[in-house]
Write a protein that holds these residues in place. Structure first.
Motif, short mmCIF file in Angstrom:
data_model
loop_
_atom_site.label_atom_id
_atom_site.label_comp_id
_atom_site.label_asym_id
_atom_site.label_seq_id
_atom_site.Cartn_x
_atom_site.Cartn_y
_atom_site.Cartn_z
N GLN A 38 0.83 -1.20 0.00
CA GLN A 38 0.00 0.00 0.00
C GLN A 38 0.87 1.25 0.00
O GLN A 38 0.56 2.24 -0.67
N LEU A 39 1.97 1.21 0.76
CA LEU A 39 2.90 2.35 0.78
C LEU A 39 3.49 2.57 -0.60
O LEU A 39 3.59 3.71 -1.07
N ALA A 40 3.89 1.48 -1.27
CA ALA A 40 4.46 1.61 -2.62
C ALA A 40 3.46 2.22 -3.60
O ALA A 40 3.82 3.06 -4.44
N ARG A 41 2.19 1.82 -3.49
CA ARG A 41 1.18 2.39 -4.38
C ARG A 41 0.93 3.87 -4.09
O ARG A 41 0.66 4.65 -4.98
N SER A 42 1.03 4.24 -2.82
CA SER A 42 0.75 5.63 -2.43
C SER A 42 1.84 6.59 -2.88
O SER A 42 1.57 7.78 -3.08
N ILE A 43 3.07 6.09 -3.01
CA ILE A 43 4.19 6.97 -3.39
C ILE A 43 4.80 6.53 -4.71
O ILE A 43 6.02 6.61 -4.90
N ARG A 44 3.95 6.07 -5.62
CA ARG A 44 4.45 5.47 -6.87
C ARG A 44 5.45 6.38 -7.57
O ARG A 44 6.48 5.92 -8.08
N ASP A 45 5.20 7.68 -7.63
CA ASP A 45 6.10 8.60 -8.33
C ASP A 45 7.47 8.68 -7.65
O ASP A 45 8.46 9.06 -8.30
N LEU A 46 7.53 8.37 -6.36
CA LEU A 46 8.79 8.46 -5.62
C LEU A 46 9.58 7.16 -5.64
O LEU A 46 10.72 7.12 -5.19
N MET A 47 8.98 6.09 -6.15
CA MET A 47 9.64 4.78 -6.16
C MET A 47 10.61 4.67 -7.33
O MET A 47 10.44 3.87 -8.24
N GLY A 48 11.64 5.52 -7.29
CA GLY A 48 12.63 5.51 -8.35
C GLY A 48 13.66 4.41 -8.16
O GLY A 48 13.63 3.63 -7.19
N VAL A 49 14.58 4.34 -9.09
CA VAL A 49 15.60 3.29 -9.03
C VAL A 49 16.50 3.45 -7.80
O VAL A 49 17.04 2.47 -7.29
N GLU A 50 16.66 4.71 -7.32
CA GLU A 50 17.49 4.90 -6.13
C GLU A 50 16.88 4.22 -4.92
O GLU A 50 17.59 3.64 -4.09
N VAL A 51 15.56 4.27 -4.81
CA VAL A 51 14.88 3.61 -3.70
C VAL A 51 14.97 2.09 -3.85
O VAL A 51 15.29 1.37 -2.89
N ILE A 52 14.72 1.60 -5.04
CA ILE A 52 14.76 0.15 -5.29
C ILE A 52 16.13 -0.40 -4.95
O ILE A 52 16.26 -1.47 -4.34
N ALA A 53 17.19 0.32 -5.33
CA ALA A 53 18.55 -0.16 -5.10
C ALA A 53 18.89 -0.20 -3.62
O ALA A 53 19.73 -1.00 -3.19
N GLU A 54 18.24 0.64 -2.81
CA GLU A 54 18.56 0.72 -1.38
C GLU A 54 17.70 -0.21 -0.52
O GLU A 54 17.97 -0.38 0.67
N LEU A 55 16.68 -0.83 -1.11
CA LEU A 55 15.77 -1.65 -0.31
C LEU A 55 16.45 -2.90 0.24
O LEU A 55 17.34 -3.48 -0.39
N ASN A 56 16.02 -3.30 1.42
CA ASN A 56 16.43 -4.59 1.98
C ASN A 56 16.04 -5.71 1.01
O ASN A 56 15.01 -5.64 0.33
N ASP A 57 16.87 -6.77 0.93
CA ASP A 57 16.64 -7.82 -0.07
C ASP A 57 15.25 -8.45 0.06
O ASP A 57 14.56 -8.67 -0.94
N TRP A 58 14.84 -8.76 1.30
CA TRP A 58 13.55 -9.41 1.51
C TRP A 58 12.40 -8.48 1.17
O TRP A 58 11.39 -8.89 0.59
N VAL A 59 12.54 -7.21 1.55
CA VAL A 59 11.49 -6.23 1.26
C VAL A 59 11.38 -6.01 -0.25
O VAL A 59 10.27 -5.96 -0.81
N ARG A 60 12.53 -5.89 -0.90
CA ARG A 60 12.52 -5.69 -2.35
C ARG A 60 11.89 -6.88 -3.07
O ARG A 60 11.11 -6.72 -4.01
N GLU A 61 12.20 -8.08 -2.60
CA GLU A 61 11.64 -9.27 -3.23
C GLU A 61 10.12 -9.27 -3.11
O GLU A 61 9.41 -9.62 -4.06
N LEU A 62 9.61 -8.87 -1.93
CA LEU A 62 8.15 -8.81 -1.73
C LEU A 62 7.52 -7.83 -2.71
O LEU A 62 6.50 -8.13 -3.34
N LEU A 63 8.13 -6.66 -2.87
CA LEU A 63 7.55 -5.65 -3.75
C LEU A 63 7.67 -6.05 -5.21
O LEU A 63 6.73 -5.88 -5.99
N ILE A 64 8.83 -6.57 -5.59
CA ILE A 64 9.06 -6.92 -6.99
C ILE A 64 8.13 -8.04 -7.43
O ILE A 64 7.59 -8.04 -8.55
#
Length: 481
Positions: free
Chosen positions: A84-110
């Protein structure tokens, strides 16, 4: 106004501005505390907005954050609120954020995103970051994402995925600058200015021969300060550290640390330049490897608080079962002396002290040795010296602890023989702890087994078993029980 007067006035203005800045406190961030962590109240505000499904409020709160802080926020909110957080800030979810995400959190979102969206994100990332994002996906999801990529990006990522995990091939970036050794400084400067497909950030240029093998490097600071007509061959540094593509990432990190590297060329089996590794990647590797060794010593698995509970339970339970088996082995030693304990019950009260102190001493030695192996401080050249050093330390510590516990036992129970027995057992078990703490990890390392994974079980077994055996055995031999 003269130049000198102007300089004096500017200096006075700078001094006044500096004084005013020092007197006025820096404005306190609404989201970060003094240690640059997200404030609990800020996180609560975001979670409240998510509960109320107020996407505009969530966006308003998160927009001022740095991409690294947004990545931290995903770890701090509840797991069921991350999508829900990712959907709310879709414009802010740039590659810089994706690259900094924890592995498990990133896997859940991806995994929750369509393959074409994941591919679009991957194309914007550096190769190494794109590989880190895609490698954790299931085989089927990987193929779906790769199918959506441009042929060039797909080929680069597939090539990286063909290398072993945690190798330089997975870690390297294929975005680098390489030029032939026949160029002059002026040619290189013109090339850097005119070429449109260069990496956005780089610190040195690799010089290659006709076979595309690296023969030297030129730092950007050298290039800018040399005359244009100087051949690169005359100004390049030939002293470079080359990284084989199949080298383990831990060894790569050690080379960066040892030689103070900013970047290094990665070469294939033929010695050709195929990528580079930069120090920003190594910082993550050093932190990851250090945390991994500490957690493995305790048998706690990956130790990531975002890891699924089932995986964590399975990782911890495996080693707990092994520890249960070793505990049964130690208790069987106690069973050999049931008669002695029955005749002199005080032995049962004191024997955990001997085994417990031995276990602590063994753990200390083990931690030092595992670190020394991981950092290449302990090698074949100094193993014997290290063993003798730990024996001296164990003897000194054992003697000090033996005198302390022996004297205290004598005074407390008015039994000098009991004090002598527990003191001698303390010395013996400390020697065993010192030997086990170094011999077990060194032996495992010789057999190509990670000493951080299995050493603790063997060392604890040795100190528990010998602690019980030496204390109870001495009690029987001396006629104490």
């Amino acid at each position: 106004m003269s130049g000198a007067d102007l300089d004096d006035e500017l200096k006075q203005d700078d001094a006044v501005a500096a004084e005013a800045e020092a007197e006025s406190p820096a404005p306190e961030s609404e989201s970060l505390d003094e240690e640059n962590r997200l404030k609990p109240e800020f996180v609560r505000n975001v979670m409240d907005a998510l509960d109320e499904e107020d996407s505009d409020r969530v966006y308003e709160l998160v927009e001022p954050l740095h991409p690294a802080d947004i990545a931290d926020l995903f770890e701090l909110v509840n797991e069921d609120e991350r999508l829900q957080l990712a959907r709310s800030i879709r414009d802010l979810m740039g590659v810089e954020v994706i690259a900094e995400l924890n592995d498990w959190v990133r896997e859940l979102l991806i995994e929750a995103l369509p393959a074409d969206v994941v591919a679009e994100i991957a194309e914007q990332l550096d190769t190494d970051d794109a590989v880190a994002m895609i490698e954790d996906l299931d085989r089927e999801d990987q193929q779906a994402v790769l199918a959506e990529l441009d042929p060039e990006d797909r080929a680069a990522i597939e090539a990286a995925l063909s290398y072993p995990e945690e190798s330089a091939g997975r870690l390297m970036s294929r975005e680098f600058v390489a030029v032939p050794e026949t160029m002059t400084v002026g040619d290189l400067i013109d090339f850097l200015r005119e070429h449109r497909e260069l990496p956005t950030e780089f610190w040195e240029v690799f010089i290659v021969d006709a076979m595309h093998r690296p023969v030297g490097t030129c730092a950007l600071s050298w290039i800018l300060r040399c005359p244009r007509n100087i051949p690169l061959y005359d100004v390049m540094s030939r002293d470079q550290t080359l990284i084989p593509v199949d080298m383990d990432q831990e060894e790569v990190a050690l080379r960066f640390q040892k030689y103070a590297l900013i970047s290094a060329a990665v070469t294939d089996s033929a010695g050709r330049l195929i990528g580079q590794i930069t120090v920003d990647d190594i910082v993550h590797i050093i932190q990851e490897e250090a945390s991994e060794d500490i957690l493995r010593l305790s048998g706690a698995g990956d130790g990531d608080i975002n890891e699924p509970i089932l995986i964590t339970v399975r990782a911890r339970l495996t080693w707990l079962c092994v520890n249960l088996a070793t505990a049964i082995l130690a208790s069987s030693v106690v069973g050999l002396f049931q008669g002695a304990i029955t005749r002199f019950a005080l032995l049962a009260v004191l024997m955990p002290i001997v085994s417990g102190m031995g276990g602590n001493a063994g753990t200390q030695t083990l931690a030092v040795v595992v670190r020394a192996i991981a950092t290449n401080q302990l090698t074949d050249s100094n193993t014997v010296r290290m063993i003798l050093r730990e024996l001296r330390i164990a003897t000194a510590n054992g003697a000090a602890l033996g005198l302390l516990i022996g004297g205290g036992t004598t005074l407390l129970f008015s039994n000098p023989l009991l004090g002598a027995v527990i003191g001698a057992a303390m010395v013996i078990n400390n020697l065993v702890a010192g030997l086990a703490g170094i011999l077990v990890p060194v032996t495992l390392d010789r057999f190509r087994i990670d000493p951080a994974v299995s050493s603790a079980v063997f060392v604890t077994t040795a100190t528990d078993t010998m602690g019980f055996f030496s204390f109870l055995g001495l009690a029987v031999l001396t006629g104490l029980a």
